[in-house]
Design a protein around this motif. Structure first.
Motif: not given
Length: 121
Positions: A82-83, A93-98
């Motif tokens: 995500a960064d 993807g919609a995960g917090k980080r992956m």
């Protein structure tokens, strides 16, 4: 608190990772080998292990990338996905980080975008 995802037991040339790639002649799984080799080549400090049944690369204990094979597709995933900037828009993807890049048999992989994302990871 660190946002890095840490795993223990990673090492260079992990036998379980080699077995994962050799265990099947599945074309989808074979698609991932090229990308995992690119991930391995990121530096001498890259180590590997199987995590959640998938080959995973770490620097020290910090996981940064993995490959996955499913019935109809493969994926190259990033634990901090995500960064990084994704100008090609290939991360899903919609995960917090992956996030992951999905690879489908018979369709060209977004080669330049994946190389860039691996370098950023």
């Amino acid at each position: 608190m660190s946002t890095l995802f840490r795993l223990s037991g990673a090492r260079g040339d992990d036998l379980d990772v080699a077995t994962w790639f050799e265990a099947s002649d599945d074309a989808i799984r074979c698609l991932t080998l090229h990308w995992f080799e690119r991930i391995r080549a990121c530096g001498l400090d890259v180590v590997e292990l199987i995590h959640d049944h998938q080959p995973t690369a770490c620097v020290g204990a910090a996981a940064f990338a993995y490959v996955a094979a499913y019935r109809a597709r493969a994926a190259v995933g990033f634990f901090q996905g995500a960064d990084p900037a994704d100008p090609a828009g290939v991360l899903e993807g919609a995960g917090k980080r992956m996030r992951q890049v999905k690879l489908k048999w018979g369709q060209p992989a977004p080669e330049a975008a994946l190389v860039d994302l691996i370098a950023k990871a």
